[in-house]
Enzyme design. Structure first.
Site, PDB file in Angstrom:
ATOM      1  N   SER A   1      35.150  33.412  50.787  1.00 23.24           N
ATOM      2  CA  SER A   1      36.132  34.182  51.563  1.00 23.24           C
ATOM      3  C   SER A   1      35.592  34.676  52.898  1.00 23.24           C
ATOM      4  O   SER A   1      35.899  35.786  53.341  1.00 23.24           O
ATOM      5  CB  SER A   1      36.685  35.346  50.729  1.00 23.24           C
ATOM      6  OG  SER A   1      37.380  34.847  49.598  1.00 23.24           O
TER       7      SER A   1
ATOM      8  N   GLU B   1      27.042  31.520  46.475  1.00 24.45           N
ATOM      9  CA  GLU B   1      28.503  31.574  46.431  1.00 24.45           C
ATOM     10  C   GLU B   1      28.974  32.179  45.111  1.00 24.45           C
ATOM     11  O   GLU B   1      29.172  31.445  44.126  1.00 24.45           O
ATOM     12  CB  GLU B   1      29.079  30.156  46.563  1.00 24.45           C
ATOM     13  CG  GLU B   1      28.805  29.509  47.901  1.00 24.45           C
ATOM     14  CD  GLU B   1      29.942  28.564  48.284  1.00 24.45           C
ATOM     15  OE1 GLU B   1      30.393  28.656  49.426  1.00 24.45           O
ATOM     16  OE2 GLU B   1      30.376  27.765  47.442  1.00 24.45           O
TER      17      GLU B   1
ATOM     18  N   GLY C   1      35.114  27.795  53.280  1.00 24.76           N
ATOM     19  CA  GLY C   1      36.111  26.899  52.695  1.00 24.76           C
ATOM     20  C   GLY C   1      37.441  27.052  53.409  1.00 24.76           C
ATOM     21  O   GLY C   1      37.649  26.541  54.513  1.00 24.76           O
TER      22      GLY C   1
ATOM     23  N   GLY D   1      37.704  31.496  47.510  1.00 22.41           N
ATOM     24  CA  GLY D   1      39.142  31.278  47.641  1.00 22.41           C
ATOM     25  C   GLY D   1      40.002  32.454  47.234  1.00 22.41           C
ATOM     26  O   GLY D   1      41.208  32.324  47.054  1.00 22.41           O
TER      27      GLY D   1
ATOM     28  N   GLU E   1      32.886  24.560  41.920  1.00 17.61           N
ATOM     29  CA  GLU E   1      34.079  23.764  41.579  1.00 17.61           C
ATOM     30  C   GLU E   1      33.674  22.462  40.891  1.00 17.61           C
ATOM     31  O   GLU E   1      34.403  21.950  40.036  1.00 17.61           O
ATOM     32  CB  GLU E   1      34.906  23.496  42.849  1.00 17.61           C
ATOM     33  CG  GLU E   1      35.592  24.778  43.327  1.00 17.61           C
ATOM     34  CD  GLU E   1      35.972  24.785  44.799  1.00 17.61           C
ATOM     35  OE1 GLU E   1      35.858  23.740  45.464  1.00 17.61           O
ATOM     36  OE2 GLU E   1      36.370  25.860  45.279  1.00 17.61           O
TER      37      GLU E   1
HETATM   38  P1  PGA Z   1      36.326  29.914  50.527  1.00 17.65           P
HETATM   39  O1  PGA Z   1      35.408  28.789  49.851  1.00 17.65           O
HETATM   40  O2  PGA Z   1      35.768  30.169  51.905  1.00 17.65           O
HETATM   41  O3  PGA Z   1      37.707  29.321  50.551  1.00 17.65           O
HETATM   42  O4  PGA Z   1      36.227  31.122  49.672  1.00 17.65           O
HETATM   43  C1  PGA Z   1      34.023  28.762  50.050  1.00 17.65           C
HETATM   44  C2  PGA Z   1      33.437  27.613  49.299  1.00 17.65           C
HETATM   45  O5  PGA Z   1      33.874  27.323  48.187  1.00 17.65           O
HETATM   46  O6  PGA Z   1      32.516  26.936  49.809  1.00 17.65           O
END
Ligand code: PGA
Length: 220
Positions: free
Chosen positions: A183, A146, A204, A152, A99
Site C-alpha cells: 500500500s 511485504e 503494486g 492491496g 501471492e
Molecule cells: P500493493 O502491492 O502496493 O498493491 O499493496 C504491493 C505488492 O504486492 O508488491
C-alpha cells in the site's frame, strides 16, 4: 552511491492497449526520468510485455524485472518461462511474493531453486519476505519486506514497524538492501524511504497509474 530502488509490480494487470497508454504517459516525462540520482527505477510488467518494454527502455536508466521465473531450467516444462529466456529482456526478477506462496503453493525449497536459477543467468532476485523470520536463500542481495496485511489493502505498515523489521532483517544478513512494500502511494512513500534502513519500495496497485508512479519516484 547506494541505490534507492523504486519497483513497479503490475501483477496480472493490463491489456496491450492499456500498457501502451501507460508507456505513453510515462515516457512523456523522460526528461525527469533521466535525472534520478541514486534512484533505480524498475518496471515489472507481465511476461507478455517484456519484449515491448525492453525495446522502449533498452539503453536507458530504467530497468526491467520479471514477476516470476520457472523453478526449472530450459526444456520440457510447458507454460514456464525460464531464467535464460528472461535475461534477454530483464535484469531483475521478483521471487517469493506472498501471492505466489499462497495461491501457487510455492515453498521455501522451490524459491531457493528459483533464486539459484536467477543467479545462474545473471538476474538479480528481488526476494519478498513476509516478516523478519522468512527464510532468505543464499546469494540474495535485494529483499522486499511485504507484510501480507498491507498488500492491496490501503493500510500500509507503520513506518516505525517497517523500519524495525528491516533493521532486524539486516542484522541477520550481510550485504542486503531491504525495501518496503504494501500500500505504498505518492503520499506515504517518503515516510518509508526517509529511513536509512529502508532502501526503496515495491509498489503494486499504485504503479498502475503512471502519473501516480511518477509521483512516487519523485517523492521517494
Ligand atoms: P500493493 O502491492 O502496493 O498493491 O499493496 C504491493 C505488492 O504486492 O508488491
Amino acid at each position: 552511491m547506494e541505490k534507492l530502488y523504486i519497483v513497479a509490480n503490475f501483477k496480472s494487470n493490463m491489456t496491450n492497449n492499456e500498457a501502451k497508454n501507460w508507456l505513453d504517459v510515462f515516457i512523456s516525462h523522460k526528461q525527469e526520468l533521466k535525472n534520478m540520482g541514486d534512484k533505480e527505477v524498475i518496471l515489472a510488467p507481465t511476461f507478455t510485455f517484456l519484449l515491448s518494454f525492453n525495446s522502449v527502455f533498452s539503453g536507458t536508466n530504467i530497468k526491467l524485472s520479471a514477476q516470476n521465473l520457472s523453478p526449472f531450467d530450459e526444456g520440457a516444462f510447458t507454460g514456464e518461462v525460464n531464467g535464460k529466456q528472461i535475461k534477454d529482456f530483464a535484469d531483475y526478477v521478483i521471487i517469493g511474493h506472498s501471492e505466489r506462496r499462497n495461491n501457487f503453493g510455492e515453498t521455501d525449497e522451490m524459491l531457493t531453486k528459483k533464486v539459484n536459477l536467477a543467479l545462474k543467468y545473471g538476474l538479480t532476485p528481488i526476494f519478498c519476505v513476509q516478516g523478519k523470520d522468512t527464510n532468505i536463500p543464499q546469494g540474495v542481495n535485494v529483499v522486499a519486506y511485504e507484510p501480507v496485511f498491507a498488500i492491496g489493502t490501503g493500510t500500509p505498515d507503520t513506518p516505525e514497524n517497517a523500519d524495525k523489521v528491516c533493521e532486524d532483517i539486516i542484522a541477520n544478513h550481510d550485504n542486503l538492501s531491504v525495501l518496503y512494500g504494501g500500500s505504498v502511494t505518492s503520499d506515504n512513500v517518503a515516510n518509508f524511504t526517509k529511513s536509512d534502513k529502508i532502501k526503496g519500495v515495491l509498489v503494486g496497485g499504485a504503479s498502475l497509474d503512471p502519473m501516480e508512479f511518477l509521483n512516487i519516484i519523485k517523492n521517494a
